[in-house]
Design a protein around this motif. Structure first.
Motif, PDB file in Angstrom:
ATOM      1  N   GLN A 124       0.872  -1.179   0.000  1.00 56.98           N
ATOM      2  CA  GLN A 124       0.000   0.000   0.000  1.00 56.98           C
ATOM      3  C   GLN A 124       0.905   1.224   0.000  1.00 56.98           C
ATOM      4  O   GLN A 124       1.691   1.418   0.942  1.00 56.98           O
ATOM      5  CB  GLN A 124      -0.920   0.002   1.227  1.00 56.98           C
ATOM      6  CG  GLN A 124      -2.008   1.046   1.185  1.00 56.98           C
ATOM      7  CD  GLN A 124      -2.899   0.966   2.414  1.00 56.98           C
ATOM      8  OE1 GLN A 124      -2.418   1.136   3.525  1.00 56.98           O
ATOM      9  NE2 GLN A 124      -4.179   0.715   2.214  1.00 56.98           N
ATOM     10  N   LYS A 145      -3.761  -7.357 -12.092  1.00 50.83           N
ATOM     11  CA  LYS A 145      -3.154  -7.255 -10.768  1.00 50.83           C
ATOM     12  C   LYS A 145      -4.117  -7.842  -9.740  1.00 50.83           C
ATOM     13  O   LYS A 145      -5.330  -7.903  -9.968  1.00 50.83           O
ATOM     14  CB  LYS A 145      -2.823  -5.798 -10.424  1.00 50.83           C
ATOM     15  CG  LYS A 145      -1.787  -5.188 -11.354  1.00 50.83           C
ATOM     16  CD  LYS A 145      -1.512  -3.737 -11.008  1.00 50.83           C
ATOM     17  CE  LYS A 145      -0.487  -3.142 -11.963  1.00 50.83           C
ATOM     18  NZ  LYS A 145      -0.234  -1.708 -11.686  1.00 50.83           N
ATOM     19  N   THR A 146      -3.577  -8.263  -8.599  1.00 53.51           N
ATOM     20  CA  THR A 146      -4.394  -8.866  -7.558  1.00 53.51           C
ATOM     21  C   THR A 146      -4.429  -7.945  -6.348  1.00 53.51           C
ATOM     22  O   THR A 146      -3.382  -7.465  -5.881  1.00 53.51           O
ATOM     23  CB  THR A 146      -3.836 -10.243  -7.135  1.00 53.51           C
ATOM     24  OG1 THR A 146      -3.694 -11.069  -8.291  1.00 53.51           O
ATOM     25  CG2 THR A 146      -4.781 -10.921  -6.145  1.00 53.51           C
ATOM     26  N   TRP A 147      -5.640  -7.716  -5.843  1.00 59.64           N
ATOM     27  CA  TRP A 147      -5.835  -6.827  -4.700  1.00 59.64           C
ATOM     28  C   TRP A 147      -6.629  -7.568  -3.624  1.00 59.64           C
ATOM     29  O   TRP A 147      -7.536  -8.338  -3.928  1.00 59.64           O
ATOM     30  CB  TRP A 147      -6.617  -5.575  -5.122  1.00 59.64           C
ATOM     31  CG  TRP A 147      -6.061  -4.877  -6.318  1.00 59.64           C
ATOM     32  CD1 TRP A 147      -6.305  -5.163  -7.630  1.00 59.64           C
ATOM     33  CD2 TRP A 147      -5.148  -3.770  -6.323  1.00 59.64           C
ATOM     34  NE1 TRP A 147      -5.611  -4.309  -8.452  1.00 59.64           N
ATOM     35  CE2 TRP A 147      -4.893  -3.443  -7.685  1.00 59.64           C
ATOM     36  CE3 TRP A 147      -4.546  -3.020  -5.309  1.00 59.64           C
ATOM     37  CZ2 TRP A 147      -4.048  -2.398  -8.043  1.00 59.64           C
ATOM     38  CZ3 TRP A 147      -3.701  -1.989  -5.675  1.00 59.64           C
ATOM     39  CH2 TRP A 147      -3.455  -1.684  -7.027  1.00 59.64           C
ATOM     40  N   GLN A 154      -7.325  -1.182   0.568  1.00 60.03           N
ATOM     41  CA  GLN A 154      -6.925  -2.002  -0.573  1.00 60.03           C
ATOM     42  C   GLN A 154      -5.416  -2.240  -0.541  1.00 60.03           C
ATOM     43  O   GLN A 154      -4.626  -1.317  -0.339  1.00 60.03           O
ATOM     44  CB  GLN A 154      -7.312  -1.298  -1.870  1.00 60.03           C
ATOM     45  CG  GLN A 154      -7.032  -2.091  -3.137  1.00 60.03           C
ATOM     46  CD  GLN A 154      -7.305  -1.269  -4.382  1.00 60.03           C
ATOM     47  OE1 GLN A 154      -6.743  -0.186  -4.553  1.00 60.03           O
ATOM     48  NE2 GLN A 154      -8.162  -1.773  -5.249  1.00 60.03           N
ATOM     49  N   LYS A 156      -2.158  -4.495  -2.579  1.00 62.52           N
ATOM     50  CA  LYS A 156      -1.766  -5.222  -3.786  1.00 62.52           C
ATOM     51  C   LYS A 156      -0.827  -6.369  -3.420  1.00 62.52           C
ATOM     52  O   LYS A 156       0.050  -6.229  -2.577  1.00 62.52           O
ATOM     53  CB  LYS A 156      -1.074  -4.288  -4.778  1.00 62.52           C
ATOM     54  CG  LYS A 156      -0.713  -4.962  -6.095  1.00 62.52           C
ATOM     55  CD  LYS A 156      -0.234  -3.945  -7.125  1.00 62.52           C
ATOM     56  CE  LYS A 156       1.083  -3.323  -6.735  1.00 62.52           C
ATOM     57  NZ  LYS A 156       1.626  -2.456  -7.815  1.00 62.52           N
TER      58      LYS A 156
END
Length: 223
Positions: A124, A145-147, A154, A156
Motif C-alpha cells: 500500500q 493485478k491482484t488486490w 486495498q 496489492k
C-alpha cells in the motif's frame, strides 16, 4: 499433422504411460504433444476440454516445454479447466522428434502438498503490510493485478488469483473469475434485476457471482 505421428497410444509412449500409472492418481490426465499438436490425450477430469489434433497454445505447459525443452510446472486456471489444477510438463522424444509429456493432477493433490496461507503481505503506497488471512474480506483480480481488502483498505499482492485459490483456507470461496470472498464477511446473497446472483458484504460491497461458480457458493453456504 504428419502421418508418422498419427499413432495409437501404445505406439506413441507405452513406456511413459506405464511408468506414470505407477505413481500418479487414477484421476490424473495425460497429454503428449509433438510439433505443436496434441497426439495423445487421456482425461482423468471431466472438466478438461482437450482433443487429439488440437494445436498447442504457446502459453500452455506443453507449449513452454516444447519451446524451452525443460521441465515446466504451473497451476492451471479456467482456460481449459473449470477449477484450478496442477500440471507438470516433461521434455521427451517421439521418433527422435522433441515432444512434451504433460501430467495434470487434480486440485486436491496440490492442496494436500501445500499448507494454507496464514497471512498475505500486501503493498500500500510504499509500504508492505502483513495481514492475517482471516481479516481479509475479499480478493479481486483487476487489470492483471491482484488486490485484497481489509476494513475497506486495498492492498496489492503479487500472488495471482488462481494461486490463491489453491492455498487459501476453506472459508474463502471463488465466486467469479475476478473474485474470491471470505464467507465470514458475507451479509447476504440476492438476485439483481437481471436475476444474476449478487453477494453483499458486511461493509456494503457488492460482488457478482458468475454462473460457473454459483453451485460452489450454494454448496458451501447450503442455500
Amino acid at each position: 499433422m504428419n502421418n508418422e505421428y498419427n499413432l495409437s497410444p501404445k505406439d506413441i509412449s507405452q513406456q511413459f504411460i506405464t511408468i506414470l500409472k505407477d505413481w500418479i492418481p487414477s484421476n490424473s490426465s495425460i497429454a503428449i504433444a509433438v510439433q505443436n499438436t496434441y497426439i495423445y490425450f487421456h482425461s482423468g477430469h471431466q472438466s478438461i476440454h482437450l482433443e487429439v489434433g488440437q494445436p498447442v497454445q504457446p502459453d500452455s505447459i506443453a507449449g513452454k516445454v516444447l519451446h524451452s525443452k525443460k521441465r515446466t510446472d504451473a497451476i492451471l486456471d479456467n482456460s481449459l479447466f473449470d477449477i484450478p489444477y496442477y500440471g507438470i510438463g516433461y521434455p521427451i522424444h517421439i521418433q527422435d522428434v522433441p515432444a512434451a509429456l504433460v501430467v495434470v493432477l487434480p486440485s486436491t493433490f496440490s492442496v494436500q502438498k501445500l499448507d494454507p496461507y496464514q497471512f498475505l503481505t500486501g503493498k500500500q503506497d510504499e509500504d508492505w503490510n502483513p495481514v492475517a488471512i482471516e481479516k481479509i474480506s475479499h480478493i479481486e483480480s483487476l487489470q492483471k493485478k491482484t488486490w485484497f481488502y481489509v476494513e475497506g483498505e486495498q492492498f496489492k499482492t503479487s500472488i495471482t488469483l488462481k494461486e490463491l485459490q489453491m492455498r487459501l483456507p476453506s472459508f474463502f470461496i471463488r465466486i467469479h473469475r475476478s473474485y474470491i470472498v471470505n464467507i465470514h464477511f458475507i451479509k447476504k446473497m440476492s438476485r439483481d434485476l437481471t436475476s444474476n446472483f449478487i453477494v453483499t458484504l458486511k461493509d456494503g460491497s457488492e460482488l457478482p457471482v458468475s454462473q460457473s461458480y454459483i453451485n460452489t457458493l450454494r454448496n458451501a453456504l447450503e442455500f
